[in-house]
Design a protein around this motif. Structure first.
Motif, PDB file in Angstrom:
ATOM      1  N   MET A  24      74.524 -26.370 -48.982  1.00 42.50           N
ATOM      2  CA  MET A  24      75.198 -27.600 -48.566  1.00 42.50           C
ATOM      3  C   MET A  24      76.031 -28.205 -49.693  1.00 42.50           C
ATOM      4  SD  MET A  24      72.071 -29.135 -46.263  1.00 42.50           S
ATOM      5  CE  MET A  24      72.840 -30.652 -45.700  1.00 42.50           C
ATOM      6  N   VAL A  25      75.483 -28.217 -50.922  1.00 41.04           N
ATOM      7  CA  VAL A  25      76.253 -28.818 -52.021  1.00 41.04           C
ATOM      8  C   VAL A  25      77.445 -27.937 -52.382  1.00 41.04           C
ATOM      9  CG1 VAL A  25      75.036 -27.797 -54.025  1.00 41.04           C
ATOM     10  CG2 VAL A  25      75.961 -30.120 -54.168  1.00 41.04           C
ATOM     11  N   LEU A  26      77.312 -26.619 -52.219  1.00 39.03           N
ATOM     12  CA  LEU A  26      78.444 -25.723 -52.466  1.00 39.03           C
ATOM     13  C   LEU A  26      79.517 -25.890 -51.400  1.00 39.03           C
ATOM     14  CD1 LEU A  26      76.579 -22.495 -53.618  1.00 39.03           C
ATOM     15  CD2 LEU A  26      78.128 -23.889 -55.008  1.00 39.03           C
ATOM     16  N   VAL A  27      79.113 -25.973 -50.146  1.00 37.66           N
ATOM     17  CA  VAL A  27      80.073 -26.183 -49.059  1.00 37.66           C
ATOM     18  C   VAL A  27      80.826 -27.488 -49.263  1.00 37.66           C
ATOM     19  CG1 VAL A  27      80.289 -26.671 -46.589  1.00 37.66           C
ATOM     20  CG2 VAL A  27      78.845 -24.784 -47.358  1.00 37.66           C
ATOM     21  N   TRP A  28      80.094 -28.531 -49.634  1.00 38.56           N
ATOM     22  CA  TRP A  28      80.723 -29.835 -49.854  1.00 38.56           C
ATOM     23  C   TRP A  28      81.803 -29.758 -50.938  1.00 38.56           C
ATOM     24  CZ3 TRP A  28      78.446 -34.100 -53.372  1.00 38.56           C
ATOM     25  CH2 TRP A  28      79.304 -35.216 -53.364  1.00 38.56           C
ATOM     26  N   ASN A  29      81.439 -29.192 -52.084  1.00 42.08           N
ATOM     27  CA  ASN A  29      82.348 -29.233 -53.226  1.00 42.08           C
ATOM     28  C   ASN A  29      83.433 -28.162 -53.191  1.00 42.08           C
ATOM     29  OD1 ASN A  29      81.419 -31.381 -55.333  1.00 42.08           O
ATOM     30  ND2 ASN A  29      79.547 -30.490 -54.509  1.00 42.08           N
ATOM     31  N   ILE A  30      83.201 -27.080 -52.471  1.00 40.21           N
ATOM     32  CA  ILE A  30      84.222 -26.026 -52.375  1.00 40.21           C
ATOM     33  C   ILE A  30      85.108 -26.232 -51.145  1.00 40.21           C
ATOM     34  CG2 ILE A  30      84.600 -23.552 -52.057  1.00 40.21           C
ATOM     35  CD1 ILE A  30      82.067 -23.077 -53.719  1.00 40.21           C
ATOM     36  N   SER A  31      84.484 -26.443 -49.990  1.00 39.66           N
ATOM     37  CA  SER A  31      85.262 -26.562 -48.747  1.00 39.66           C
ATOM     38  C   SER A  31      85.890 -27.936 -48.560  1.00 39.66           C
ATOM     39  CB  SER A  31      84.366 -26.240 -47.549  1.00 39.66           C
ATOM     40  OG  SER A  31      83.930 -24.901 -47.593  1.00 39.66           O
ATOM     41  N   TYR A  32      85.160 -28.989 -48.925  1.00 43.71           N
ATOM     42  CA  TYR A  32      85.655 -30.348 -48.703  1.00 43.71           C
ATOM     43  C   TYR A  32      86.345 -30.949 -49.925  1.00 43.71           C
ATOM     44  CZ  TYR A  32      83.148 -30.693 -44.250  1.00 43.71           C
ATOM     45  OH  TYR A  32      82.716 -30.510 -42.966  1.00 43.71           O
ATOM     46  N   PRO A  51      77.796 -32.339 -59.374  1.00 41.72           N
ATOM     47  CA  PRO A  51      76.740 -32.304 -58.348  1.00 41.72           C
ATOM     48  C   PRO A  51      76.173 -30.916 -58.114  1.00 41.72           C
ATOM     49  CG  PRO A  51      78.901 -32.692 -57.346  1.00 41.72           C
ATOM     50  CD  PRO A  51      79.074 -32.830 -58.815  1.00 41.72           C
ATOM     51  N   VAL A  52      77.018 -29.883 -58.248  1.00 37.52           N
ATOM     52  CA  VAL A  52      76.532 -28.514 -58.036  1.00 37.52           C
ATOM     53  C   VAL A  52      75.522 -28.125 -59.106  1.00 37.52           C
ATOM     54  CG1 VAL A  52      77.201 -26.082 -58.037  1.00 37.52           C
ATOM     55  CG2 VAL A  52      78.585 -27.745 -56.789  1.00 37.52           C
ATOM     56  N   LEU A  53      75.857 -28.357 -60.361  1.00 41.49           N
ATOM     57  CA  LEU A  53      74.971 -27.983 -61.455  1.00 41.49           C
ATOM     58  C   LEU A  53      73.722 -28.857 -61.502  1.00 41.49           C
ATOM     59  CD1 LEU A  53      77.608 -27.337 -64.250  1.00 41.49           C
ATOM     60  CD2 LEU A  53      76.142 -25.630 -63.159  1.00 41.49           C
ATOM     61  N   MET A  54      73.877 -30.131 -61.156  1.00 41.77           N
ATOM     62  CA  MET A  54      72.712 -31.019 -61.206  1.00 41.77           C
ATOM     63  C   MET A  54      71.725 -30.701 -60.084  1.00 41.77           C
ATOM     64  SD  MET A  54      73.480 -32.464 -63.922  1.00 41.77           S
ATOM     65  CE  MET A  54      71.986 -33.423 -64.102  1.00 41.77           C
ATOM     66  N   LEU A  55      72.238 -30.372 -58.895  1.00 41.74           N
ATOM     67  CA  LEU A  55      71.320 -30.064 -57.805  1.00 41.74           C
ATOM     68  C   LEU A  55      70.739 -28.660 -57.938  1.00 41.74           C
ATOM     69  CD1 LEU A  55      69.909 -30.835 -55.222  1.00 41.74           C
ATOM     70  CD2 LEU A  55      71.895 -30.073 -53.931  1.00 41.74           C
ATOM     71  N   ALA A  90      66.933 -24.932 -66.201  1.00 43.11           N
ATOM     72  CA  ALA A  90      67.232 -26.222 -65.574  1.00 43.11           C
ATOM     73  C   ALA A  90      67.822 -27.197 -66.582  1.00 43.11           C
ATOM     74  CB  ALA A  90      65.958 -26.805 -64.960  1.00 43.11           C
ATOM     75  N   LEU A  91      67.254 -27.222 -67.776  1.00 46.22           N
ATOM     76  CA  LEU A  91      67.730 -28.138 -68.821  1.00 46.22           C
ATOM     77  C   LEU A  91      69.143 -27.777 -69.270  1.00 46.22           C
ATOM     78  CD1 LEU A  91      67.055 -30.490 -70.715  1.00 46.22           C
ATOM     79  CD2 LEU A  91      66.024 -28.837 -72.286  1.00 46.22           C
ATOM     80  N   ILE A  92      69.408 -26.494 -69.455  1.00 49.42           N
ATOM     81  CA  ILE A  92      70.739 -26.049 -69.885  1.00 49.42           C
ATOM     82  C   ILE A  92      71.795 -26.360 -68.823  1.00 49.42           C
ATOM     83  CG2 ILE A  92      72.143 -24.010 -70.378  1.00 49.42           C
ATOM     84  CD1 ILE A  92      69.590 -22.802 -71.682  1.00 49.42           C
ATOM     85  N   LEU A  93      71.495 -26.011 -67.562  1.00 50.25           N
ATOM     86  CA  LEU A  93      72.463 -26.262 -66.493  1.00 50.25           C
ATOM     87  C   LEU A  93      72.633 -27.752 -66.231  1.00 50.25           C
ATOM     88  CD1 LEU A  93      71.572 -23.392 -63.985  1.00 50.25           C
ATOM     89  CD2 LEU A  93      73.432 -23.487 -65.662  1.00 50.25           C
ATOM     90  N   GLY A  94      71.536 -28.513 -66.360  1.00 53.08           N
ATOM     91  CA  GLY A  94      71.640 -29.962 -66.211  1.00 53.08           C
ATOM     92  C   GLY A  94      72.506 -30.581 -67.294  1.00 53.08           C
ATOM     93  N   SER A  95      72.352 -30.102 -68.525  1.00 51.18           N
ATOM     94  CA  SER A  95      73.182 -30.597 -69.632  1.00 51.18           C
ATOM     95  C   SER A  95      74.652 -30.242 -69.402  1.00 51.18           C
ATOM     96  CB  SER A  95      72.693 -29.998 -70.952  1.00 51.18           C
ATOM     97  OG  SER A  95      71.356 -30.379 -71.219  1.00 51.18           O
ATOM     98  N   TRP A  96      74.897 -29.048 -68.887  1.00 48.43           N
ATOM     99  CA  TRP A  96      76.266 -28.639 -68.550  1.00 48.43           C
ATOM    100  C   TRP A  96      76.831 -29.532 -67.446  1.00 48.43           C
ATOM    101  CZ3 TRP A  96      77.727 -23.311 -65.969  1.00 48.43           C
ATOM    102  CH2 TRP A  96      79.118 -23.181 -65.961  1.00 48.43           C
TER     103      TRP A  96
END
Length: 232
Positions: A24-32, A51-55, A90-96
Motif C-alpha cells: 500500500m505504501v509503495l502504491v501510494w508513493n509510486i502510483s499516486y 514514508p516508504v523507508l520509515m514504514l 530497521a535502524l539503518i533504513l529508518g535513518s535513511w
C-alpha cells in the motif's frame, strides 16, 4: 507466566499485515505521488522515500525483529543474531528515511523540525539507536556478565516495546500530517488516494498491535531462555 496466546498464528497475521502495508505504501508513493528518487528536480520524489523507508524499513523490519525472537522455533543464539541484524537493518533504513525528509526540506526550502511528528521521530530514532547499542554491548559483544544480562533483560524488553509502540504511533501521525497537507492543497478528501493513506495507517496500527501481541504471547518453542516480554 506468559499470556495464554500462541505466538505462531499471531505471527502469520502480522506477516500478512506487513505485506499489505508495504504494498500500500509503495502504491501510494509510486502510483499516486509520482515515484521515488534520491536526486530529482521534483523534490517531492525525494520526500516519497521517507514514508516508504520509515514504514517498510523501520516499522515493519523493527516489528519483524521483535517477532523473530518470540516466534522462531530456533536456538537462542540464532534468534539473538537474527533479532540483532533485523533491528540493525530497521535502524539503518529508518535513518535513511529521516535523511530523505531533511534532504527534501533543505532542497525545497522548507523548514525542518517544526512539527510534533518530526520531534517525536527524532526522539524515537535516537532511543532506538541507544537501545540497539545497549543490546549489542550487553547481550552480544563483548557481552555482560550473566547477572547483568539477566537483570537487564526485562528492562531491555520493556524499553524496546515502548520505543516500538511510540514509533508506530508516530508513523500514524506522519500519515495524518502528510494527508492534511495534501488535502489543504486540493486533494479530494473522499478520493481514492485519501482512502489509501488512511487505510495504510490503519494497517500500520494493526501490524503494530499484532507485533505487541506476539511479544507477550507464549513462545513458539519451549526454550527456557526465550525473550519474555510477558514476564515484565
Amino acid at each position: 507466566m506468559a499470556v495464554e496466546l500462541n505466538a505462531r498464528p499471531l505471527t502469520f497475521v502480522a506477516h500478512a499485515l506487513a505485506i499489505a502495508g508495504a504494498i500500500m505504501v509503495l502504491v501510494w508513493n509510486i502510483s499516486y505521488r509520482g515515484g521515488l528518487a534520491w536526486e530529482a528536480t521534483n523534490k517531492n520524489l525525494i520526500f516519497n522515500l521517507h514514508p516508504v523507508l520509515m514504514l517498510i524499513g523501520f516499522i515493519i523490519m523493527g516489528g519483524e525483529a521483535i517477532i523473530s525472537y518470540k516466534a522462531l522455533p530456533l536456538k537462542k543464539p540464532v534468534k539473538k543474531l537474527i533479532h540483532l541484524i533485523l533491528h540493525a537493518i530497521a535502524l539503518i533504513l529508518g535513518s535513511w528515511g529521516i535523511s530523505a525528509a531533511f534532504k527534501n526540506h533543505n532542497e525545497a526550502g522548507i523548514a525542518n523540525l517544526y512539527s510534533l511528528h518530526s520531534w517525536i521521530g527524532i526522539g524515537v530514532i535516537v532511543l532506538y539507536g541507544l537501545q540497539w547499542l545497549y543490546g549489542f554491548v550487553v547481550f552480544f559483544y563483548p557481552g555482560g556478565s550473566s547477572t547483568l544480562r539477566s537483570d537487564s533483560l526485562p528492562l531491555h524488553a520493556l524499553v524496546g516495546l515502548f520505543v516500538y509502540i511510540l514509533a508506530v504511533g508516530n508513523a500514524t501521525l506522519g500519515f495524518l500530517e502528510k494527508l492534511t497537507f495534501l488535502e489543504s492543497s486540493g486533494l479530494d478528501k473522499y478520493g481514492s488516494e485519501a482512502f489509501l493513506v488512511n487505510f495504510t495507517a490503519i494497517i500500520t496500527v494493526l501490524f503494530g498491535a499484532f507485533v505487541v501481541l506476539t511479544a507477550i504471547a507464549k513462545p513458539a518453542s519451549s526454550d527456557d531462555d526465550n525473550y519474555s516480554y510477558s514476564a515484565i
